[in-house]
Design an enzyme around this catalytic site. Structure first.
Site, PDB file in Angstrom:
ATOM      1  CB  ALA A  63      -0.869  -0.019   1.252  1.00 16.64           C
ATOM      2  N   GLY A 102       0.451  -5.113   0.624  1.00 14.65           N
ATOM      3  CA  GLY A 102      -0.690  -5.080  -0.286  1.00 14.65           C
ATOM      4  C   GLY A 102      -0.351  -5.625  -1.668  1.00 14.65           C
ATOM      5  CD  GLU A 105      -2.695  -7.698   2.257  1.00 13.09           C
ATOM      6  OE1 GLU A 105      -2.347  -6.507   2.085  1.00 13.09           O
ATOM      7  OE2 GLU A 105      -3.433  -8.065   3.181  1.00 13.09           O
ATOM      8  CD  GLU A 125       1.242  -5.956   5.171  1.00 10.46           C
ATOM      9  OE1 GLU A 125       2.057  -6.874   5.420  1.00 10.46           O
ATOM     10  OE2 GLU A 125       0.534  -5.947   4.146  1.00 10.46           O
TER      11      GLU A 125
HETATM   12  N1  3HC Z   1       4.612   3.464   0.187  1.00  5.58           N
HETATM   13  C1  3HC Z   1       5.112   4.676  -0.113  1.00  5.58           C
HETATM   14  N2  3HC Z   1       6.420   4.907  -0.350  1.00  5.58           N
HETATM   15  C2  3HC Z   1       7.240   3.858  -0.295  1.00  5.58           C
HETATM   16  C3  3HC Z   1       6.783   2.560   0.007  1.00  5.58           C
HETATM   17  C4  3HC Z   1       5.397   2.380   0.254  1.00  5.58           C
HETATM   18  N3  3HC Z   1       4.870   1.185   0.519  1.00  5.58           N
HETATM   19  N4  3HC Z   1       7.836   1.722   0.006  1.00  5.58           N
HETATM   20  C5  3HC Z   1       8.907   2.459  -0.301  1.00  5.58           C
HETATM   21  N5  3HC Z   1       8.550   3.758  -0.478  1.00  5.58           N
HETATM   22  C6  3HC Z   1       9.420   4.873  -0.868  1.00  5.58           C
HETATM   23  C7  3HC Z   1      10.480   5.177   0.178  1.00  5.58           C
HETATM   24  O1  3HC Z   1       9.997   6.051   1.154  1.00  5.58           O
HETATM   25  C8  3HC Z   1      11.567   5.795  -0.675  1.00  5.58           C
HETATM   26  O2  3HC Z   1      11.198   7.119  -0.925  1.00  5.58           O
HETATM   27  P1  3HC Z   1      12.315   8.269  -1.080  1.00  5.58           P
HETATM   28  O3  3HC Z   1      13.189   7.819  -2.206  1.00  5.58           O
HETATM   29  O4  3HC Z   1      11.531   9.491  -1.325  1.00  5.58           O
HETATM   30  O5  3HC Z   1      13.056   8.275   0.242  1.00  5.58           O
HETATM   31  C9  3HC Z   1      11.474   5.024  -1.985  1.00  5.58           C
HETATM   32  O6  3HC Z   1      10.159   4.459  -2.004  1.00  5.58           O
HETATM   33  C10 3HC Z   1      12.474   3.912  -2.132  1.00  5.58           C
HETATM   34  O7  3HC Z   1      12.425   3.091  -0.971  1.00  5.58           O
HETATM   35  P2  3HC Z   1      13.743   2.491  -0.309  1.00  5.58           P
HETATM   36  O8  3HC Z   1      14.771   3.552  -0.168  1.00  5.58           O
HETATM   37  O9  3HC Z   1      13.315   1.766   0.898  1.00  5.58           O
HETATM   38  O10 3HC Z   1      14.223   1.494  -1.470  1.00  5.58           O
HETATM   39  P3  3HC Z   1      14.884   0.072  -1.347  1.00  5.58           P
HETATM   40  O11 3HC Z   1      15.133  -0.362  -2.730  1.00  5.58           O
HETATM   41  O12 3HC Z   1      16.009   0.108  -0.374  1.00  5.58           O
HETATM   42  O13 3HC Z   1      13.773  -0.880  -0.717  1.00  5.58           O
HETATM   43  C11 3HC Z   1      11.580  -1.838  -0.485  1.00  5.58           C
HETATM   44  C12 3HC Z   1      12.603  -1.154  -1.424  1.00  5.58           C
HETATM   45  C13 3HC Z   1      12.093  -3.202  -0.037  1.00  5.58           C
HETATM   46  C14 3HC Z   1      10.306  -1.980  -1.240  1.00  5.58           C
HETATM   47  C15 3HC Z   1      11.385  -0.952   0.778  1.00  5.58           C
HETATM   48  O14 3HC Z   1      11.108   0.362   0.354  1.00  5.58           O
HETATM   49  C16 3HC Z   1      10.269  -1.374   1.674  1.00  5.58           C
HETATM   50  O15 3HC Z   1      10.452  -2.269   2.477  1.00  5.58           O
HETATM   51  N6  3HC Z   1       9.085  -0.725   1.553  1.00  5.58           N
HETATM   52  C17 3HC Z   1       7.978  -0.936   2.426  1.00  5.58           C
HETATM   53  C18 3HC Z   1       7.282  -2.234   2.152  1.00  5.58           C
HETATM   54  C19 3HC Z   1       6.094  -2.382   3.070  1.00  5.58           C
HETATM   55  O16 3HC Z   1       6.186  -2.201   4.252  1.00  5.58           O
HETATM   56  N7  3HC Z   1       4.950  -2.737   2.480  1.00  5.58           N
HETATM   57  C20 3HC Z   1       3.754  -2.888   3.228  1.00  5.58           C
HETATM   58  C21 3HC Z   1       3.030  -1.588   3.245  1.00  5.58           C
HETATM   59  S1  3HC Z   1       1.617  -1.618   4.290  1.00  5.58           S
HETATM   60  C22 3HC Z   1       0.452  -2.429   3.382  1.00  5.58           C
HETATM   61  O17 3HC Z   1       0.707  -2.876   2.306  1.00  5.58           O
HETATM   62  C23 3HC Z   1      -0.896  -2.523   4.017  1.00  5.58           C
HETATM   63  C24 3HC Z   1      -1.777  -3.499   3.358  1.00  5.58           C
HETATM   64  O18 3HC Z   1      -1.710  -4.732   4.033  1.00  5.58           O
HETATM   65  C25 3HC Z   1      -3.173  -3.047   3.368  1.00  5.58           C
END
Ligand code: 3HC
Ligand code: NAI
Length: 694
Positions: A63, A102, A105, A125
């Site tokens: 998400a 997400g 999912e 998450e």
């Molecule tokens: N939403 C918004 N922005 C995100 C994002 C997300 N899910 N994931 C990464 N970004 C952004 C970062 O803030 C960063 O922004 P910036 O360049 O402006 O600082 C950019 O994307 C690149 O991210 P990273 O520097 O972390 O890049 P990496 O290549 O090192 O890592 C990644 C990539 C493994 C995808 C890592 O970003 C990550 O772990 N992201 C989060 C994944 C996550 O937690 N997903 C679950 C979200 S909650 C959800 O899905 C709820 C659902 O169940 C309903």
């Protein structure tokens, strides 16, 4: 069709491609684009199957976290997954990079999944204080079984494509996502494969439904390391509903648990920490486009506690290291400790059996500083004595190749003075690792007066490469972390004189969520180090000195502020210490008093926060969130409290400033008065976070 999602038909297969850099997060525009793309494919009679895939570096990473806490926009992710799952034409998710949260999912809502061999999947998450809120707690157990599902969801860790295939989360490994997805879709058409919906397939739940302990044991194991966090517990509960509730009802339960977490304080702090970590890697005051220098090999000087751990961090990342000592004996000792450390980790199953040999093979022990000559980065980790550091840097300057970055791991010393020993101060900076350096993730990158921007960027880049979290700070005594720690330590020590015991002070902090309090930490590090340093500087500390004079140096002597049973690291309160403290304070004529836990918490935390404000005033830290990252990764600050500056905002700066003034008077210590920045923010009703926005 959409800025971020396009649909193309290749024969009978429609390919819906999400292209929303950097990580294809499911923003409102992406969600709408997917629904439009699928609907268009359904409307086209020539289309017999659909592939959902992504452009750029990764499949959907989840998400869009920036939308959390804002008014929801339709279609929701649930709506999108409903459209996909109920689509009359088969849909294949074609995964590369990471399918997370997400994103996974959504893929689990598709009828089939293929993945490239380096792809990873996961539901991380919990790391944001949440649980999978779009069906992940129900579809993943149906895909891989509830045992693995609860492990993945509670732990938040990823699995690779091969394991995902074996477990049943993906159907095939492909060479390239788009071509592989299309080829698979053609097979689905040719073989007339059914519209397989995970929601309707309970086959993998049967065993755990018959024997509840299968699930409860797996859930308990997954939650074992969880200290004070709400999300992992809630996540396990949500997964358990795959066994005791019908699918639709379990989805409702998942939604309720998700919403509660999303609105709670812990997730707010954890989401803040996610962005703070990424922000910390951005270095202010460096010209745009500054590139780091190439680092192919590293030399580390000193194979002691820190040098050894730092060398291991590089070897773990596959980077060759020359480890330099003063003699063969010191070298042998250092290398022996590293070998033992690797062997123990391999024996526990933490790394593959052949890893110790491979990693030790990357570390070459040498005697003499002239051996730095080929290194692109040199990290000094010798004794914490200015004269020795200066001598060592003089020699490094003599032998290091042109353009090498020269770093010191000093904890406190003035790096400008160290840099002045070289003819190339522009190449000198601090890389302050934390002990144990092969485990702790923080690396304070200390920018000295003359450090060149590209040297700084080199250090930040290499720290990330070895899986550390870099935070750029300026030169001052103790930099950010240890300087704030000293402010806390001063109060902790005062409490012993005023009436508290080590165990009361420590318990307040562990209850707050810190892994240990200052006295247990002192016992772990060794009390003799501080004692010697006080003796050198002619400083007295009656209680701490008396403890050392009694031969109690902490864990290494089995006794310190606490006592330790043989072979145990668990601190046990010791009546002897109680007696020693009482006798010492009686001799000094101090009347001891009962001290409340509230006072202890406030007087430990607020002076630290005040020091943080001073650090911001002096521009030693670039932003409040950098201070928080320092504490999260260097000192075990509980992530669900965001870090000291985030915590300060949540308490309210007015309250903190008022209490500091109160304690300054109560303890007759004017250094506790709120610093001008804290006072100003408090008076204006502002937060530290407002500084970042400004
Ligand atoms: N939403 C918004 N922005 C995100 C994002 C997300 N899910 N994931 C990464 N970004 C952004 C970062 O803030 C960063 O922004 P910036 O360049 O402006 O600082 C950019 O994307 C690149 O991210 P990273 O520097 O972390 O890049 P990496 O290549 O090192 O890592 C990644 C990539 C493994 C995808 C890592 O970003 C990550 O772990 N992201 C989060 C994944 C996550 O937690 N997903 C679950 C979200 S909650 C959800 O899905 C709820 C659902 O169940 C309903
Ligand atoms: P240590 O005493 O364990 O190791 C220092 C090593 O340097 C010894 O093995 C010694 O033989 C070697 N050495 C001394 N002079 C040398 C020279 N001229 N050439 C080559 N090797 C030489 O010390 P430790 O704890 O590893 O500390 C090293 C540095 O790291 C210090 O500056 C310290 O302040 C800093 N540091 C220490 C932390 C800790 O928790 N121990 C945490 C963060 C930083």
């Amino acid at each position: 069709m959409s800025q971020v999602v396009k649909m193309e038909r290749h024969d009978a297969v429609a390919v819906v491609t999400i292209d929303s850099p950097p990580v294809n997060a499911l923003s409102a525009a992406v969600r709408k684009g997917i629904v439009d793309g699928v609907n268009a494919a359904v409307a086209d009679p020539a289309v017999k199957a659909i592939v959902i895939t992504c452009a750029g570096r990764t499949f959907i990473a989840g998400a869009d976290i920036t939308e959390f806490g804002k008014p929801p926009q339709s279609p929701s992710l649930h709506d999108v997954i409903d459209v996909i799952e109920n689509c009359p034409k088969p849909i294949v998710a074609a995964i590369h990079g990471t399918a997370l949260g997400g994103g996974l999912e959504l893929a689990l809502g598709c009828h089939y999944r293929v993945a490239t061999k380096e792809a990873k999947i996961g539901l991380p998450e919990v790391k944001l204080g949440l649980l999978p809120g779009a069906g992940g707690t129900q579809r993943l157990p149906r895909a891989v079984g509830p045992e693995l599902a609860v492990k993945m969801i509670v732990g938040g860790d990823f699995i690779g494509a091969a394991e995902a295939l074996k477990a049943g989360a993906v159907d095939e490994i492909v060479d390239a996502q788009v071509a592989g997805g299309e080829a698979f879709a053609k097979k689905v058409i040719a073989d007339k494969k059914p519209l397989r919906k995970l929601r309707d397939d309970d086959s993998k739940l049967a065993a755990a439904k018959a024997d509840k302990s299968i699930f409860t044991n797996a859930a308990a194991a997954a939650n074992k390391k969880n200290r004070g966090l709400e999300a992992p517990l809630a996540a396990a509960e949500a997964v358990s509903h795959s066994l005791d509730q019908p699918f639709d009802q379990a989805i409702k339960s998942e939604r309720e648990l998700f919403t509660k977490l999303m609105n709670g304080e812990q997730s707010k702090a954890q989401r803040y920490a996610f962005f703070a970590e990424r922000e910390a890697a951005k270095v202010a005051g460096v010209p745009d486009g500054t590139k780091g220098r190439d680092v192919k090999s590293v030399a580390i000087i000193g194979a002691g506690t820190m040098g050894g751990g730092i060398a291991m961090s590089f070897a773990n990342a596959g980077i060759p290291v020359t480890l330099i000592e003063t003699g063969d004996e010191q070298l042998k000792r250092g290398l022996g400790i590293m070998q033992k450390n690797y062997d123990a980790t391999a024996a526990r199953g933490g790394i593959p059996a052949d890893a110790p040999a491979k990693r030790m093979g990357l570390i070459k022990g040498m005697v003499g500083i002239e051996n730095v000559k080929d290194a692109d980065l040199i990290i000094e980790a010798v004794f914490e004595t200015m004269a020795i550091k200066k001598e060592v840097f003089g020699k490094i300057d003599q032998f290091a190749k042109k353009g090498a970055v020269l770093a010191t791991n000093t904890s406190y010393l003035n790096i400008n003075d160290i840099a002045a020993m070289t003819k190339r101060p522009q190449d000198v900076l601090g890389m302050h690792f934390f002990s144990p350096a092969n485990v702790m993730k923080l690396c304070e990158i200390v920018r000295a007066e003359k450090t060149a921007p590209d040297a700084l960027v080199t250090a930040v880049n290499i720290a990330k490469k070895i899986a550390k979290v870099p935070v750029v700070v300026g030169v001052c005594d103790g930099f950010v972390g240890n300087r704030m720690l000293a402010a806390r330590g001063k109060q902790a020590e005062k409490f012993l004189f005023e009436g508290a015991l080590p165990q009361q002070v420590d318990a307040v902090l562990t209850k707050f969520g810190m892994p240990m309090g200052p006295f247990a930490m002192g016992d772990l590090a060794g009390l003799d180090i501080g004692w010697r340093s006080r003796q050198d500087r002619g400083i007295k500390s009656e209680i701490a000195d008396a403890i050392c004079e009694a031969g109690r140096f902490g864990q290494k002597t089995g006794k310190g502020y606490y006592k330790y049973e043989a072979g145990s690291r668990a601190p046990l309160p010791d009546p002897e210490i109680e007696k020693l403290i009482e006798e010492t304070t009686a001799k000094m004529g101090i009347k001891r008093r009962q001290i409340s836990d509230d006072e202890i918490l406030e007087r430990l935390m607020y002076p630290m926060i005040n020091e943080g404000a001073r650090i911001l005033e002096e521009k030693i830290a670039q932003r409040p969130s950098d201070i928080d990252i320092t504490w999260l990764y260097g000192y075990g600050w509980p992530v669900y409290r965001g870090g000291p500056m985030f915590y300060a905002d949540s308490v309210g700066l007015k309250k903190i400033a008022d209490r500091l003034s109160f304690y300054a008077k109560q303890t007759n210590d004017p250094t506790l008065e709120p610093t001008p920045l804290l006072k100003k923010l408090a008076d204006e009703g502002k937060t530290f976070a407002s500084l970042a926005k400004g």
